[in-house]
Write a protein that holds these residues in place. Structure first.
Motif, mmCIF file in Angstrom:
data_model
loop_
_atom_site.group_PDB
_atom_site.id
_atom_site.type_symbol
_atom_site.label_atom_id
_atom_site.label_comp_id
_atom_site.label_asym_id
_atom_site.label_seq_id
_atom_site.Cartn_x
_atom_site.Cartn_y
_atom_site.Cartn_z
ATOM 1 N N ALA A 490 25.397 41.011 51.973
ATOM 2 C CA ALA A 490 26.499 42.051 52.206
ATOM 3 C C ALA A 490 27.479 41.359 52.573
ATOM 4 O O ALA A 490 28.821 41.653 51.933
ATOM 5 N N THR A 491 27.575 40.290 53.316
ATOM 6 C CA THR A 491 28.768 39.637 54.003
ATOM 7 C C THR A 491 29.279 38.882 52.507
ATOM 8 O O THR A 491 30.781 38.834 52.341
ATOM 9 N N LEU A 492 28.570 38.398 51.726
ATOM 10 C CA LEU A 492 28.818 37.706 50.521
ATOM 11 C C LEU A 492 29.687 38.451 49.597
ATOM 12 O O LEU A 492 30.776 38.259 49.025
ATOM 13 N N HIS A 493 28.974 39.688 49.513
ATOM 14 C CA HIS A 493 29.568 40.750 48.742
ATOM 15 C C HIS A 493 30.867 41.061 49.176
ATOM 16 O O HIS A 493 31.976 41.243 48.214
ATOM 17 N N VAL A 494 31.219 41.308 50.436
ATOM 18 C CA VAL A 494 32.430 41.646 50.729
ATOM 19 C C VAL A 494 33.527 40.446 50.840
ATOM 20 O O VAL A 494 34.452 40.742 50.344
ATOM 21 N N ALA A 495 32.987 39.486 50.881
ATOM 22 C CA ALA A 495 33.960 38.443 50.686
ATOM 23 C C ALA A 495 34.402 38.075 49.085
ATOM 24 O O ALA A 495 35.622 37.957 49.030
ATOM 25 N N ILE A 496 33.477 38.417 48.400
ATOM 26 C CA ILE A 496 34.088 38.377 46.744
ATOM 27 C C ILE A 496 35.230 39.467 46.546
ATOM 28 O O ILE A 496 36.356 39.195 46.118
ATOM 29 N N ARG A 497 34.612 40.708 47.192
ATOM 30 C CA ARG A 497 35.717 41.830 46.743
ATOM 31 C C ARG A 497 37.135 41.466 47.693
ATOM 32 O O ARG A 497 37.912 41.996 47.016
ATOM 33 N N ARG A 498 36.891 41.225 48.935
ATOM 34 C CA ARG A 498 38.158 40.891 49.671
ATOM 35 C C ARG A 498 38.853 39.912 48.861
ATOM 36 O O ARG A 498 40.231 40.030 48.618
ATOM 37 N N GLY A 499 38.396 38.714 48.282
ATOM 38 C CA GLY A 499 39.140 37.743 47.597
ATOM 39 C C GLY A 499 39.680 38.244 46.432
ATOM 40 O O GLY A 499 41.205 38.140 46.204
ATOM 41 N N LEU A 500 39.272 39.025 45.725
ATOM 42 C CA LEU A 500 39.752 39.757 44.595
ATOM 43 C C LEU A 500 41.007 40.477 44.971
ATOM 44 O O LEU A 500 42.035 40.835 44.173
ATOM 45 N N SER A 501 40.891 41.236 45.980
ATOM 46 C CA SER A 501 41.605 42.299 46.409
ATOM 47 C C SER A 501 43.274 41.756 46.761
ATOM 48 O O SER A 501 44.238 42.101 46.675
ATOM 49 N N LEU A 502 42.937 40.432 47.609
ATOM 50 C CA LEU A 502 44.063 39.447 47.856
ATOM 51 C C LEU A 502 44.689 38.989 46.848
ATOM 52 O O LEU A 502 45.539 38.006 46.965
ATOM 53 N N GLN A 505 42.252 35.659 41.191
ATOM 54 C CA GLN A 505 42.029 36.011 39.882
ATOM 55 C C GLN A 505 40.575 35.564 39.396
ATOM 56 O O GLN A 505 40.053 36.140 38.422
ATOM 57 N N ARG A 506 40.132 34.380 39.878
ATOM 58 C CA ARG A 506 38.989 33.752 39.526
ATOM 59 C C ARG A 506 38.002 33.327 40.681
ATOM 60 O O ARG A 506 38.652 32.514 41.498
ATOM 61 N N VAL A 507 37.037 33.778 41.173
ATOM 62 C CA VAL A 507 36.255 33.448 42.233
ATOM 63 C C VAL A 507 34.844 32.788 41.749
ATOM 64 O O VAL A 507 34.196 33.363 41.017
ATOM 65 N N PHE A 508 34.537 31.471 42.054
ATOM 66 C CA PHE A 508 33.328 30.709 41.655
ATOM 67 C C PHE A 508 32.384 30.843 42.969
ATOM 68 O O PHE A 508 32.718 30.621 44.097
ATOM 69 N N CYS A 509 31.244 31.567 42.948
ATOM 70 C CA CYS A 509 30.173 31.831 43.662
ATOM 71 C C CYS A 509 29.093 30.867 43.610
ATOM 72 O O CYS A 509 28.352 30.959 42.317
ATOM 73 N N VAL A 510 28.867 29.873 44.502
ATOM 74 C CA VAL A 510 27.795 28.625 44.491
ATOM 75 C C VAL A 510 26.615 29.346 45.441
ATOM 76 O O VAL A 510 27.110 28.893 46.767
ATOM 77 N N VAL A 511 25.670 29.900 44.985
ATOM 78 C CA VAL A 511 24.703 30.629 46.073
ATOM 79 C C VAL A 511 23.480 29.667 45.942
ATOM 80 O O VAL A 511 22.608 29.294 44.802
ATOM 81 N N PRO A 566 31.587 20.483 36.276
ATOM 82 C CA PRO A 566 32.013 20.914 34.813
ATOM 83 C C PRO A 566 32.613 22.259 34.572
ATOM 84 O O PRO A 566 33.274 22.540 34.354
ATOM 85 N N MET A 567 31.639 23.194 35.220
ATOM 86 C CA MET A 567 31.923 24.558 35.121
ATOM 87 C C MET A 567 32.897 25.118 36.066
ATOM 88 O O MET A 567 33.918 25.962 35.823
ATOM 89 N N ALA A 568 33.068 24.360 37.127
ATOM 90 C CA ALA A 568 34.322 24.763 38.074
ATOM 91 C C ALA A 568 35.329 24.325 37.513
ATOM 92 O O ALA A 568 36.616 25.051 37.468
ATOM 93 N N TYR A 569 35.364 23.169 36.876
ATOM 94 C CA TYR A 569 36.747 22.745 36.077
ATOM 95 C C TYR A 569 37.106 23.678 35.000
ATOM 96 O O TYR A 569 38.330 23.825 34.659
ATOM 97 N N GLY A 570 36.103 23.938 34.159
ATOM 98 C CA GLY A 570 36.356 24.686 33.206
ATOM 99 C C GLY A 570 36.841 26.320 33.702
ATOM 100 O O GLY A 570 37.621 26.755 32.981
ATOM 101 N N PHE A 571 36.263 26.819 34.686
ATOM 102 C CA PHE A 571 36.583 28.204 35.305
ATOM 103 C C PHE A 571 37.987 28.230 35.937
ATOM 104 O O PHE A 571 38.855 28.945 36.051
ATOM 105 N N GLN A 572 38.539 26.868 36.480
ATOM 106 C CA GLN A 572 39.658 26.861 37.292
ATOM 107 C C GLN A 572 39.641 28.122 38.338
ATOM 108 O O GLN A 572 40.868 28.837 38.290
ATOM 109 N N PRO A 573 38.768 27.871 39.447
ATOM 110 C CA PRO A 573 38.897 29.163 40.225
ATOM 111 C C PRO A 573 40.129 29.077 41.450
ATOM 112 O O PRO A 573 40.566 27.884 41.617
ATOM 113 N N ASP A 574 40.443 30.135 41.852
ATOM 114 C CA ASP A 574 41.424 30.562 42.748
ATOM 115 C C ASP A 574 40.543 30.331 44.132
ATOM 116 O O ASP A 574 41.184 29.966 45.171
ATOM 117 N N LEU A 575 39.348 30.472 44.033
ATOM 118 C CA LEU A 575 38.626 30.625 45.477
ATOM 119 C C LEU A 575 37.245 30.143 45.020
ATOM 120 O O LEU A 575 36.639 30.679 44.080
#
Length: 715
Positions: A490-502, A505-511, A566-575
């Motif tokens: 749930a904490t990870l879920h909130v972190a994703i949502r909060r990052g998008l709300s702030l 535009q692109r959030v890379f989650c490595v779990v 390679p996926m991170a560089y292709g995605f170019q995440p903000d977070l």
């Protein structure tokens, strides 16, 4: 400690005394431009200053013959006509009465830097020197180079400091054949060079500059040549070479010191290289090298003949050595066909000598006739001076704008642990965060999640939200936060949502571990979810991927270098959000490496989420990695299992249509997004719409502190 800078004003004394169109570009203004830019940007003041000294003739003799040293010494007393006649005996060289003094200062400056790094006086550093050195041979000057600064430094490190493994990375656009000749039979020095080659039609016109030259005798496999067969190579090509050639071999080699022959004629605007890599690319390359050798990296100036491009590239390299977050690379991240052909050839040539390549599916070596004659469209190059100048000014002006809009955060690293262990010793510049988001805001975000209702979980969530706000507001670069195990998902879920709300535009989650992707997260290209935990390979979409955790060092490195980065560089995440959930099974050095390398493509914006029960040693390793400190070695190296390799191959085959940085071999030109309607199989893998365009500035979020509207728990 810190980053050392060494130079000497006397090295500007040598200059061409007669008319020679070939040699005139190697001028004192090169050093002046680099130093002036470092001072203007406030970078020189942040470095430790080392005094340069003249190398002794015994030190020059580590590489050069006594007869050659004596010849150069005699130039101090020669007149202009005699100097010109002597210079004509060598290829692309000029001598000056101050050459012997300047060349000895250049060598001595590099030796001072190496001594400081290897004795703990500094973490890393840059030697700004001229004349350059990587073309110089045992008994011959060559290509503006008099004494081989980097080769002497490598030999000095072995003999004085007892090193057994030195990595030399030569990113100058010309082949450093002098270094290659000196160490071609020496397995204690791994020499990597990329260079403009054009199938032997570019200077120095040597067949031994091609990929099939791998060294001699015991040194076979320790010479790695990556020839560029067309101009216009850019950021994606350079990074692909690092990810798929250099870094796999370097991790297996496990160097004790990294020396960079840092020639910036490989940067955009340079008339010699005619390449398109932007200056910030060299910051990325430098930080990727800093994960090796305990961070002991010494960069040494070689070429670079466009003064502004050279100056900006030097500044970017120093920023990276200082540990500053690097600017995110903009533009399309897809290596061109010619670059892939070169990568394919060098991997095939090196496979017999390296375990990290032996078990992989290797494409055959390509003959020159099979090489594609064209690559990507190029910026205007020599032949149209007006357009060329306009393109250079636009590119470098854009760089300056980016530096202005991406200042270094005042806090590089912060930890937000709910119950910090008193034994968790951290660097003084790592902030132990005490702040928390307002209670009403925390409760609003927690409301849809039953597991966040407990006081302990709410406290942890408030700390995480406060840290996340700081990262996306530019006050903090990266951080580590903890949460009770039952509330991790749930904490990870909130972190994703909060990052998008702030505004991310692109959030890379490595779990890693048993954390499932929330069902209500949009699959619209804004979130790239990579779960390294499962028992099988699953590609639910091009933005939702699961794979098993590799069980060996080689398998883990193949996963990080061949898939995650390679996926991170292709995605170019903000977070980037890294979550270590239940049963993540990562060893502390592996977790540190993963966090440390992900901070590079993300511009430093990485937040790691841990369970409260995690050992203090893991939190310490992650904090050190995100703070840019030395990473622990992954030794001993062990090859990937057949099962891990098959999983990686399967994923790469499925994902390459979207993530072109995964490619390691040439193929038919891939379909670009938007060229035509996707096929039925692509429709199964692609989301309804692509991600926001990389490079578009993050949206300003008004009222960022306002809580989200309550939503039903099933959404």
């Amino acid at each position: 400690m810190g980053t050392a800078l060494v130079y000497h004003e006397d090295m500007m004394a040598t200059r061409l005394l007669w008319d020679n169109s070939e040699c005139k570009i190697e001028c004192p203004e090169r050093l002046a431009a680099a130093l002036g830019s470092l001072r203007q940007c406030g970078l020189e003041q942040r470095c430790l200053h080392l005094a340069a000294r003249e190398a002794t003739e015994a030190e020059l003799g580590l590489v050069h013959s006594p007869e050659y040293v004596a010849l150069v010494r005699r130039t101090q007393t020669l007149g202009t006509e005699e100097l010109q006649a002597l210079s004509g005996q060598f290829d692309a060289v000029y001598f000056h009465p101050s050459t012997f003094h300047c060349a000895r200062l250049a060598v001595g400056a590099v030796l001072q830097l190496v001594d400081a790094v290897l004795t703990g006086g500094s973490n890393n550093g840059l030697a700004l020197v001229r004349p350059p050195g990587h073309h110089s041979q045992r008994a011959a000057a060559n290509g503006f180079c008099v004494f081989n600064n980097v080769a002497i430094a490598a030999e000095h490190a072995k003999r004085k400091h007892g090193l057994h493994r030195v990595l030399i990375v030569d990113w100058d656009i010309h082949h450093g054949q002098g270094i290659q000749y000196i160490f071609e039979d020496d397995p204690s020095v791994l020499y990597f060079s990329w260079h403009r080659y054009e199938h032997g039609r570019f200077w120095p016109f040597l067949p031994e500059s091609d990929a099939d030259t791998v060294g001699q005798g015991q040194g076979r496999g320790f010479t790695v040549n990556l020839p560029w067969n067309q101009v216009g190579m850019g950021n994606a090509d350079y990074l692909a070479a690092f990810l798929h050639v250099l870094l796999p071999l370097a991790f297996e080699f496990d160097p004790e010191l990294v020396l960079i022959s840092a020639g910036f004629d490989s940067a955009t605007g340079d008339p010699e290289g005619q390449m398109q890599a932007t200056p910030e690319c060299f910051a990325h390359l430098t930080q990727l090298l800093q994960v090796l050798a305990g961070g002991r990296v010494c960069a040494v100036l070689e070429g670079g003949y466009h003064l502004e491009s050279l100056a900006q590239s030097v500044c970017m390299t120093v920023r990276s050595l200082l540990g500053d977050p690097v600017p995110v690379l903009l533009g399309p991240m897809a290596p061109c066909q010619s670059a892939l052909e070169s990568i394919q050839n060098v991997r095939a040539a090196q496979a017999p000598h390296w375990k990290s390549l032996q078990q992989q599916d290797m494409a055959p070596v390509l003959s020159p006739s099979t090489h594609s004659p064209e690559g990507r469209p190029l910026l205007p190059l020599p032949g149209d001076p007006v357009c060329k100048a306009e393109a250079e000014v636009a590119s470098l002006s854009f760089l300056l704008d980016q530096q202005h809009f991406h200042p270094t955060p005042p806090v590089r690293m912060a930890v937000a642990l709910t119950a910090p262990d008193t034994a968790l010793s951290l660097s003084p510049d790592v902030l132990r965060q005490e702040g928390s988001a307002p209670k009403w805001e925390t409760e609003a975000w927690a409301r849809p999640h039953e597991s966040l209702a407990q006081d302990e979980a709410l406290t942890a969530l408030g700390k995480l939200l406060y840290l996340l706000n700081g990262i996306l507001d530019g006050k903090v670069s990266s951080g580590v936060a903890s949460t009770p195990a039952p509330a991790a998902a749930a904490t990870l879920h909130v972190a994703i949502r909060r990052g998008l709300s702030l505004g991310a535009q692109r959030v890379f989650c490595v779990v890693l571990g048993e954390l499932d992707r929330p069902l209500d997260l949009p699959d619209d290209g804004r979130i790239l979810w990579l779960n390294i935990r499962g028992k099988e390979v699953v590609t639910l979409s091009m933005f939702h991927v699961s794979m098993p955790l590799p069980g060996t060092t080689g398998g883990f490195l193949s996963c990080v270098l061949g898939l995650v980065l390679p996926m991170a560089y292709g995605f170019q995440p903000d977070l980037v959000l890294v979550a270590l959930g239940p049963d993540h099974r990562l060893q502390d050095p592996q977790a540190a490496l993963l966090a440390g390398v992900l901070r590079v493509p993300a511009g430093g914006r990485v937040l790691v989420l841990l369970e409260e029960e995690s050992a203090p040693e893991l939190a310490r390793a992650l904090a050190q990695a995100l703070n840019g400190e030395a990473l622990p070695s992954l030794r001993p190296f062990s090859t990937a299992s057949p099962e891990d390799l098959q999983a990686l191959r399967s994923l790469r085959a499925q994902l390459q249509p979207r993530w072109e940085m995964l490619r390691v071999a040439a193929s038919e030109p891939v379909q670009r997004r938007g060229d035509s309607e996707p096929s039925g199989s692509e429709l199964l893998l692609e989301p309804p719409s692509g991600p926001p365009t990389p490079g578009v500035p993050r949206r300003q979020f008004l009222g960022a502190s306002a809580p989200p509207a309550p939503r039903p728990a099933h959404q």
